[in-house]
Scaffold this motif. Sequence first.
Motif, PDB file in Angstrom:
ATOM      1  N   ILE A  79     -10.928   9.941 -11.873  1.00  0.00           N
ATOM      2  CA  ILE A  79      -9.509   9.638 -12.048  1.00  0.00           C
ATOM      3  C   ILE A  79      -8.779   9.934 -10.743  1.00  0.00           C
ATOM      4  CG2 ILE A  79      -7.427  10.121 -13.376  1.00  0.00           C
ATOM      5  CD1 ILE A  79      -9.281  11.208 -15.590  1.00  0.00           C
ATOM      6  N   THR A  80      -8.029   8.958 -10.238  1.00  0.00           N
ATOM      7  CA  THR A  80      -7.172   9.184  -9.080  1.00  0.00           C
ATOM      8  C   THR A  80      -5.747   8.834  -9.471  1.00  0.00           C
ATOM      9  OG1 THR A  80      -7.487   6.935  -8.218  1.00  0.00           O
ATOM     10  CG2 THR A  80      -9.037   8.617  -7.478  1.00  0.00           C
ATOM     11  N   ILE A  81      -4.816   9.569  -8.904  1.00  0.00           N
ATOM     12  CA  ILE A  81      -3.407   9.334  -9.218  1.00  0.00           C
ATOM     13  C   ILE A  81      -2.607   9.484  -7.948  1.00  0.00           C
ATOM     14  CG2 ILE A  81      -3.087  11.756  -9.891  1.00  0.00           C
ATOM     15  CD1 ILE A  81      -1.002  10.739 -11.946  1.00  0.00           C
ATOM     16  N   ASP A  82      -1.644   8.597  -7.759  1.00  0.00           N
ATOM     17  CA  ASP A  82      -0.825   8.609  -6.558  1.00  0.00           C
ATOM     18  C   ASP A  82       0.572   8.133  -6.913  1.00  0.00           C
ATOM     19  OD1 ASP A  82      -0.216   8.995  -3.932  1.00  0.00           O
ATOM     20  OD2 ASP A  82      -1.195   7.179  -3.193  1.00  0.00           O
ATOM     21  N   GLU A  83       1.548   8.614  -6.174  1.00  0.00           N
ATOM     22  CA  GLU A  83       2.924   8.175  -6.407  1.00  0.00           C
ATOM     23  C   GLU A  83       3.289   7.107  -5.394  1.00  0.00           C
ATOM     24  OE1 GLU A  83       7.524   9.772  -6.121  1.00  0.00           O
ATOM     25  OE2 GLU A  83       5.920  11.236  -6.359  1.00  0.00           O
ATOM     26  N   GLU A  84       3.669   5.932  -5.882  1.00  0.00           N
ATOM     27  CA  GLU A  84       4.099   4.830  -5.034  1.00  0.00           C
ATOM     28  C   GLU A  84       5.266   4.123  -5.697  1.00  0.00           C
ATOM     29  OE1 GLU A  84       1.042   2.107  -3.944  1.00  0.00           O
ATOM     30  OE2 GLU A  84      -0.439   3.665  -3.569  1.00  0.00           O
ATOM     31  N   ASP A  85       6.292   3.862  -4.920  1.00  0.00           N
ATOM     32  CA  ASP A  85       7.447   3.101  -5.404  1.00  0.00           C
ATOM     33  C   ASP A  85       8.062   3.714  -6.658  1.00  0.00           C
ATOM     34  OD1 ASP A  85       6.930   1.267  -3.353  1.00  0.00           O
ATOM     35  OD2 ASP A  85       5.549   0.140  -4.623  1.00  0.00           O
ATOM     36  N   GLY A  86       8.063   5.044  -6.733  1.00  0.00           N
ATOM     37  CA  GLY A  86       8.732   5.711  -7.839  1.00  0.00           C
ATOM     38  C   GLY A  86       7.968   5.733  -9.144  1.00  0.00           C
ATOM     39  N   VAL A  87       6.684   5.355  -9.132  1.00  0.00           N
ATOM     40  CA  VAL A  87       5.865   5.417 -10.346  1.00  0.00           C
ATOM     41  C   VAL A  87       4.533   6.071  -9.990  1.00  0.00           C
ATOM     42  CG1 VAL A  87       6.907   3.386 -11.407  1.00  0.00           C
ATOM     43  CG2 VAL A  87       4.880   3.119  -9.966  1.00  0.00           C
ATOM     44  N   GLY A  88       3.848   6.552 -11.018  1.00  0.00           N
ATOM     45  CA  GLY A  88       2.518   7.103 -10.823  1.00  0.00           C
ATOM     46  C   GLY A  88       1.476   6.017 -11.031  1.00  0.00           C
ATOM     47  N   LYS A  89       0.664   5.756 -10.003  1.00  0.00           N
ATOM     48  CA  LYS A  89      -0.365   4.728 -10.098  1.00  0.00           C
ATOM     49  C   LYS A  89      -1.717   5.411 -10.310  1.00  0.00           C
ATOM     50  CE  LYS A  89       2.031   1.076  -7.630  1.00  0.00           C
ATOM     51  NZ  LYS A  89       1.918  -0.052  -6.696  1.00  0.00           N
ATOM     52  N   ILE A  90      -2.340   5.078 -11.426  1.00  0.00           N
ATOM     53  CA  ILE A  90      -3.583   5.727 -11.835  1.00  0.00           C
ATOM     54  C   ILE A  90      -4.721   4.723 -11.792  1.00  0.00           C
ATOM     55  CG2 ILE A  90      -4.810   6.772 -13.782  1.00  0.00           C
ATOM     56  CD1 ILE A  90      -2.325   8.188 -14.562  1.00  0.00           C
ATOM     57  N   GLN A  91      -5.867   5.177 -11.274  1.00  0.00           N
ATOM     58  CA  GLN A  91      -7.109   4.412 -11.343  1.00  0.00           C
ATOM     59  C   GLN A  91      -8.151   5.254 -12.062  1.00  0.00           C
ATOM     60  OE1 GLN A  91      -8.782   2.872  -7.742  1.00  0.00           O
ATOM     61  NE2 GLN A  91      -7.177   1.360  -7.431  1.00  0.00           N
ATOM     62  N   VAL A  92      -8.798   4.655 -13.035  1.00  0.00           N
ATOM     63  CA  VAL A  92      -9.875   5.320 -13.771  1.00  0.00           C
ATOM     64  C   VAL A  92     -11.135   4.493 -13.585  1.00  0.00           C
ATOM     65  CG1 VAL A  92     -10.688   6.158 -16.001  1.00  0.00           C
ATOM     66  CG2 VAL A  92      -8.242   6.207 -15.471  1.00  0.00           C
ATOM     67  N   SER A  93     -12.169   5.085 -13.025  1.00  0.00           N
ATOM     68  CA  SER A  93     -13.439   4.392 -12.829  1.00  0.00           C
ATOM     69  C   SER A  93     -14.543   5.204 -13.470  1.00  0.00           C
ATOM     70  CB  SER A  93     -13.733   4.198 -11.337  1.00  0.00           C
ATOM     71  OG  SER A  93     -13.834   5.449 -10.686  1.00  0.00           O
TER      72      SER A  93
ATOM     73  N   PHE B 131      -3.495   1.412 -14.028  1.00  0.00           N
ATOM     74  CA  PHE B 131      -2.240   1.283 -14.772  1.00  0.00           C
ATOM     75  C   PHE B 131      -1.226   2.261 -14.189  1.00  0.00           C
ATOM     76  CE2 PHE B 131      -5.025   4.234 -16.920  1.00  0.00           C
ATOM     77  CZ  PHE B 131      -4.219   5.313 -17.269  1.00  0.00           C
ATOM     78  N   GLU B 132       0.003   2.157 -14.659  1.00  0.00           N
ATOM     79  CA  GLU B 132       1.082   2.985 -14.137  1.00  0.00           C
ATOM     80  C   GLU B 132       1.640   3.878 -15.231  1.00  0.00           C
ATOM     81  OE1 GLU B 132       3.969   0.341 -12.517  1.00  0.00           O
ATOM     82  OE2 GLU B 132       2.717  -0.270 -10.814  1.00  0.00           O
ATOM     83  N   ILE B 133       2.160   5.043 -14.788  1.00  0.00           N
ATOM     84  CA  ILE B 133       2.822   5.959 -15.705  1.00  0.00           C
ATOM     85  C   ILE B 133       4.153   6.353 -15.093  1.00  0.00           C
ATOM     86  CG2 ILE B 133       0.647   6.859 -16.621  1.00  0.00           C
ATOM     87  CD1 ILE B 133       1.122   9.363 -14.891  1.00  0.00           C
ATOM     88  N   PRO B 134       5.115   6.789 -15.898  1.00  0.00           N
ATOM     89  CA  PRO B 134       6.384   7.251 -15.319  1.00  0.00           C
ATOM     90  C   PRO B 134       6.157   8.415 -14.350  1.00  0.00           C
ATOM     91  CG  PRO B 134       6.607   6.928 -17.687  1.00  0.00           C
ATOM     92  CD  PRO B 134       5.143   6.787 -17.376  1.00  0.00           C
ATOM     93  N   LYS B 135       6.971   8.455 -13.333  1.00  0.00           N
ATOM     94  CA  LYS B 135       6.828   9.454 -12.284  1.00  0.00           C
ATOM     95  C   LYS B 135       6.858  10.881 -12.827  1.00  0.00           C
ATOM     96  CE  LYS B 135       9.329  11.107  -8.178  1.00  0.00           C
ATOM     97  NZ  LYS B 135      10.502  10.864  -7.303  1.00  0.00           N
ATOM     98  N   GLU B 136       7.686  11.139 -13.851  1.00  0.00           N
ATOM     99  CA  GLU B 136       7.841  12.494 -14.346  1.00  0.00           C
ATOM    100  C   GLU B 136       6.600  13.035 -15.054  1.00  0.00           C
ATOM    101  OE1 GLU B 136      10.050   9.625 -17.161  1.00  0.00           O
ATOM    102  OE2 GLU B 136       9.796   9.953 -14.995  1.00  0.00           O
ATOM    103  N   PHE B 137       5.642  12.152 -15.367  1.00  0.00           N
ATOM    104  CA  PHE B 137       4.427  12.605 -16.057  1.00  0.00           C
ATOM    105  C   PHE B 137       3.283  12.903 -15.097  1.00  0.00           C
ATOM    106  CE2 PHE B 137       6.467  10.307 -19.628  1.00  0.00           C
ATOM    107  CZ  PHE B 137       6.457  11.333 -20.557  1.00  0.00           C
ATOM    108  N   ILE B 138       3.465  12.670 -13.794  1.00  0.00           N
ATOM    109  CA  ILE B 138       2.373  12.885 -12.840  1.00  0.00           C
ATOM    110  C   ILE B 138       1.899  14.333 -12.885  1.00  0.00           C
ATOM    111  CG2 ILE B 138       1.755  12.920 -10.393  1.00  0.00           C
ATOM    112  CD1 ILE B 138       3.568  10.524  -9.980  1.00  0.00           C
TER     113      ILE B 138
END
Length: 769
Positions: A596-610, A567-574
């Motif tokens: 948990i992995t988190i990366d910034e792409e296209d101005g949003v924070g992209k999170i993966q939780v496995s 899922f994605e989160i706003p960039k300012e919360f990374i």
Amino acid sequence: MNVITKSIQLPDGRTITIETGKVAKQADGSVVLRMNNTVLLATVCAAKDAVPGTDFMPLQVDYREQYAAAGRFPGGFTKREGKASDNEILTSRLVDRVLRPLFPSNYHAEVYVNVMLLSADGVDQPDALAGFAASAALACSDIPFECPISEVRVARVNGEFVIDPTFEQMKEADMDIMVGASAENIMMVEGEMKEVSEQDMIGALKAAMAAIKPMCELQTALSKELGTDVKREYDHEVNDEELREQMNKELYQPSYDVTKQALEKHARAEAFEKILADFKEQYATAHADLTEDELEEKYAMMDRYYHDVERDAMRRCILDEGIRLDGRKTDEIRPIWCEVSPLPMPHGSSIFTRGETQSLTTCTLGTKLDEKLVDDVLDKSYQRFLLHYNFPPFCTGEAKAQRGVGRREIGHGHLAWRGLKGQIPEDFPYTVRLVSQILESNGSSSMATVCAGTLALMDAGVPMKKPVSGIAMGLIKNPGEDKYAVLSDILGDEDHLGDMDFKTTGTKDGLTATQMDIKCDGLSFEILEKALMQAKAGREHILKCITDTIAEPRAELKPHVPRIVAFEIPKEFIGAVIGPGGKIIQQMQEDTGATITIDEEDGVGKIQVSGPDKNSIDAAIAKIRAIVAIPEIGEVYEGTVRSIMPYGCFVEFMPGKDGLLHISEIDWKRLETVEEAGIKEGDKIKVKLLEIDPKTGKFKLSHRVLIDKPEGYVERPARRDRGERRPRPERGERRQHNDHRERPQRNDEFHEPNNEPKDFSDALDKMDF
């Protein structure tokens, strides 16, 4: 120095310059190729004589990229260039496949072609220029070579074909094809497409030929100016024309008969070998006067001549009678059988068998941490779809040790990867790895990998856009004859003895990848179109076999596949999710057991939780959602008491967000202290967000609104609401009103104990300025 410079202009106005005579002058041939800020050095050196016993073309092409070309340091501990990367190997193969057929068939001296990237600004793609540079170096040498060639990349951008496009232009392209050709004939094609039609591909090849022809003419002019159009003499073979004629006469018909018997691979090979062995035995008996060394020399000639006999017999049988080595018609596909889930523990697995070619392919699903880092000179990126191809010796019945991965494995795997990668959805959260183990091989194992890969992906539950199939086509065409035959699903011998190996992959709606090697002189676009359309029919037949085995991707992943939620989160919360030094994200992983992995792409924070189970993933997601959630007035939260004050307590109702729970909002009854309510630091308490101060952003909380109001309770209105106002005392009265308050003992230089100045003027009088 005799420096010679030649230039040619591309259709879009860019100029390619070839310069020779300035650097690397001890090589047999060398050129410096330049296009804008991209500079390549190509050199070629050839041995004067062949190694005794060599009966093949020992050509070695090496393309290497220097990190300094892009102003970068190499990675790794040693900080220097090491073994060739996959990209360098693939580019070397592209050049090799165009050059190799143009050396004389009886030329066996070692030839080394080196192409080095010396400068690149990341705008133009240097691999498209490597073939041009290598051929120009050969043109500047006296090494025997049939004719100049060149290579170009063709892309279709917004419906227009672009020659040697830039990296930026490639982002909008739906075709990426490398074409190698002489001025007259296409020699090599390799590329990928986004489900384009066969007619679109032919259009791209025509555009490539128009661009390549003047490049070849430039090299011819350069060779004449240097005087290297006259090539060195060589004599690498000893021949016996009388023996050649005898073998053609005596062995052609027996070989033709074996060709028509439609034997399986090993039986056919043994039958052909017996014909030659019997001839050698008879020859030795008839020439008993020959010494052992003389006889060995004759045997070496027989091996070469018999190859030509086999080749002629196979080709004439196909052209004259339409009979192939295994008895099939020219457009017939070998029997196919498929199976999914043959292995219990891989996330997906399949077996695809077509005739005597078989691939066992497994699919593994991983997290973002399993992505492959690509760290090439001009490409630093991550790959989330990987395909590895293995070709163990036992798949062809060879008794030898299995060594490391060679250039062939890298090239075949890359072709299959290109054919499949466009069908993996971009929003699929998993990293995907396919591994193809070739268990049997008799022609087109790379296309079997594509088919087995499709099956394994669907078995793993990867939601492919469309299934993909692949096929290899062949061609039989003798010089000077109009008659030709296009062969579907070629055998290994038909590839070896034929004139073309043309592989295509695609969905029901169009081509996704292609690779073509041409060994004959002249391939008309009419023949090419026939081959493409015949390949399309073959792919559709194979695709039906695939979809009959498994019609669509499995709806559910297998139980032992790790689950991933993206899922994605706003960039300012990374930063808030990661925490200082990664403290928060590490604590969340420790508490929940999830990754948990988190990366910034296209101005949003992209999170993966496995995680290993749903509970751990849900717990991690809840913690992240709480961090990034925005407080809403009227919402109820479970908070933690962080501190207690005389006027209330501060409650952390969301991670990092505290609000004031005023003493009057704790309970419906009047409280003198917070402790009366039994509240202490660390307690959990439910609160409702009543108000957010628009100026300060402070939060006002209430607990009492969440509990039942006592029966008969009457809210006492505020004083201002009752219309009452306490009369304001006079100045002296205010002073007397405060006299009852206990004063602290003061011992500074202008205060006496218990003798506080009555007003500010008295204090000034006592101060020593």
